[in-house]
Design an enzyme around this catalytic site. Structure first.
Site, mmCIF file in Angstrom:
data_model
loop_
_atom_site.group_PDB
_atom_site.id
_atom_site.type_symbol
_atom_site.label_atom_id
_atom_site.label_comp_id
_atom_site.label_asym_id
_atom_site.label_seq_id
_atom_site.Cartn_x
_atom_site.Cartn_y
_atom_site.Cartn_z
ATOM 1 N N ARG A 189 -2.629 -10.529 33.444
ATOM 2 C CA ARG A 189 -1.981 -9.498 32.621
ATOM 3 C C ARG A 189 -1.889 -8.137 33.283
ATOM 4 N NH1 ARG A 189 -3.669 -13.286 29.750
ATOM 5 N NH2 ARG A 189 -5.382 -13.168 31.215
ATOM 6 N N THR A 190 -3.004 -7.653 33.805
ATOM 7 C CA THR A 190 -3.010 -6.250 34.238
ATOM 8 C C THR A 190 -2.053 -6.043 35.407
ATOM 9 O OG1 THR A 190 -5.304 -6.195 33.530
ATOM 10 C CG2 THR A 190 -4.519 -4.309 34.782
ATOM 11 N N LYS B 182 -11.211 -7.721 56.970
ATOM 12 C CA LYS B 182 -11.617 -7.333 58.337
ATOM 13 C C LYS B 182 -12.619 -6.192 58.299
ATOM 14 C CE LYS B 182 -6.811 -8.120 59.523
ATOM 15 N NZ LYS B 182 -5.589 -7.334 59.789
ATOM 16 N N ARG C 289 -7.664 -2.764 41.039
ATOM 17 C CA ARG C 289 -8.784 -3.517 40.428
ATOM 18 C C ARG C 289 -9.747 -3.893 41.535
ATOM 19 N NH1 ARG C 289 -8.302 -8.340 36.160
ATOM 20 N NH2 ARG C 289 -7.935 -6.490 34.888
ATOM 21 N N HIS D 152 -12.203 -0.243 31.973
ATOM 22 C CA HIS D 152 -10.848 -0.806 32.075
ATOM 23 C C HIS D 152 -9.940 0.055 31.181
ATOM 24 C CE1 HIS D 152 -7.571 -3.446 32.649
ATOM 25 N NE2 HIS D 152 -8.137 -4.630 32.388
#
Ligand code: CP
Length: 305
Positions: A51-52, A80, A101, A129
């Site tokens: 969703r986000t 890396k 995120r 959030h």
């Protein structure tokens, strides 16, 4: 230049402005179709999302902008050893705004102090959030017509559920809010939120393990998934994952106008048999999330429409 890392950074007046803009976007989508022409959003997702990430991307496309995307940590130079700070400085050369995120609490904040463009926290570990909270607030506002004088129950994983932490922070600033915190003992709300947000503001709350006893008093029921990815051992997760399951029988105990929210993804905690109950609001939340992200992008990019 303004980022959004924690929902507490937005005043009640600013949240109201975002909600009013969202209502206008829903009513007049064509008015916004070219608002972000020539602008780019970078989605940097170091943790899975449906969703986000997709709603941020859909939001930017619906505003006429473009998107560049890093859908997983594994496809980036983080593998890396590149730091979040260097990633933020780099992406600032390519885009106008970042949605990030990350599994580590504070990573989007580190990005925000190193980027030269706004950074939006799209979920950091078990912490915050804020854009899910904007979706939740629009959903509550559209269902109830207000954000005050509500008894709000949070059920499930209140320890690791970052959407719970952000929504409690946001609602704590409205009047007449009572929190009902329903969880197993091991998944109680972190004490820093209970002390610094709920108790510090003298808010009414109860903490219980008995879901059925408190269900009849709730105006809003916010169900949550037990956050498997935050557990240190699988045994604990398996023991706790089905602590609370909302079934049609249990819904008989709820008020006729109790709104059931869930940030999704759902696992077992809401029976699919409830999806057609008019009180189920979780797919409305999905739609509202896209609209509030449109509203937020316009604000952070200071776009006048
Ligand atoms: N609600 C939410 O954050 O969903 P995703 O993990 O799918 O983005």
């Amino acid at each position: 230049m303004r980022s959004l890392i924690d929902i507490a950074e937005l005043s009640i007046e600013e949240i109201d402005e975002l909600l009013q803009r969202a209502e206008d976007i829903i009513a007049n989508p064509k008015k916004y179709a070219h608002a972000c022409d020539g602008k780019k959003l970078a989605t940097l997702f170091f943790e899975p999302s449906t969703r986000t990430r997709l709603s941020f991307e859909a939001a930017m496309y619906e505003l006429g902008g473009n998107v560049i995307s890093m859908a997983s940590a594994g496809s980036s130079s983080a593998t890396k050893g590149e730091s979040v700070a260097d990633t933020a400085k780099t992406v600032s050369c390519y885009a106008d705004v970042i949605a990030m995120r990350h599994p580590k609490e504070g990573a989007p904040y580190v990005a925000s102090i190193n980027a030269s463009i706004p950074v939006i926290n799209a979920g950091d570990g078990g912490h915050n959030h804020p854009t899910q909270t904007l979706a939740d607030l629009l959903t509550i506002y559209r269902e109830k017509g207000r954000l005050n004088n509500l008894t709000v129950g949070f059920c499930g994983d209140l320890k690791f559920g970052r959407t719970v932490h952000s929504l409690i922070t946001a609602l704590s600033r409205y009047t007449g809010i009572k929190f009902v915190l329903i969880s197993p003992d091991e998944l109680k709300l972190p004490s820093y939120i209970k002390k610094d947000i709920i108790q510090k503001n003298n808010l009414e709350y109860v903490q219980t393990t008995d879901f059925e006893a408190v269900l009849p008093e709730l105006d809003i029921l916010y169900m949550t998934r037990v956050q498997r990815e935050r557990f240190f051992n699988e045994e604990d997760y398996v023991r706790l994952k089905d602590s609370y399951i909302l079934t049609p029988d249990k819904m008989k105990l709820a008020k006729a106008d109790c709104s059931v929210l869930h940030p999704l993804p759902r696992v077992n905690e809401i029976s699919v048999a409830i999806d057609n109950d008019p009180r189920a609001c979780y797919f409305k939340q999905v739609f509202n999330g896209k609209i509030m992200r449109m509203s937020l992008i316009l604000k952070l990019l200071e776009v006048e429409v």
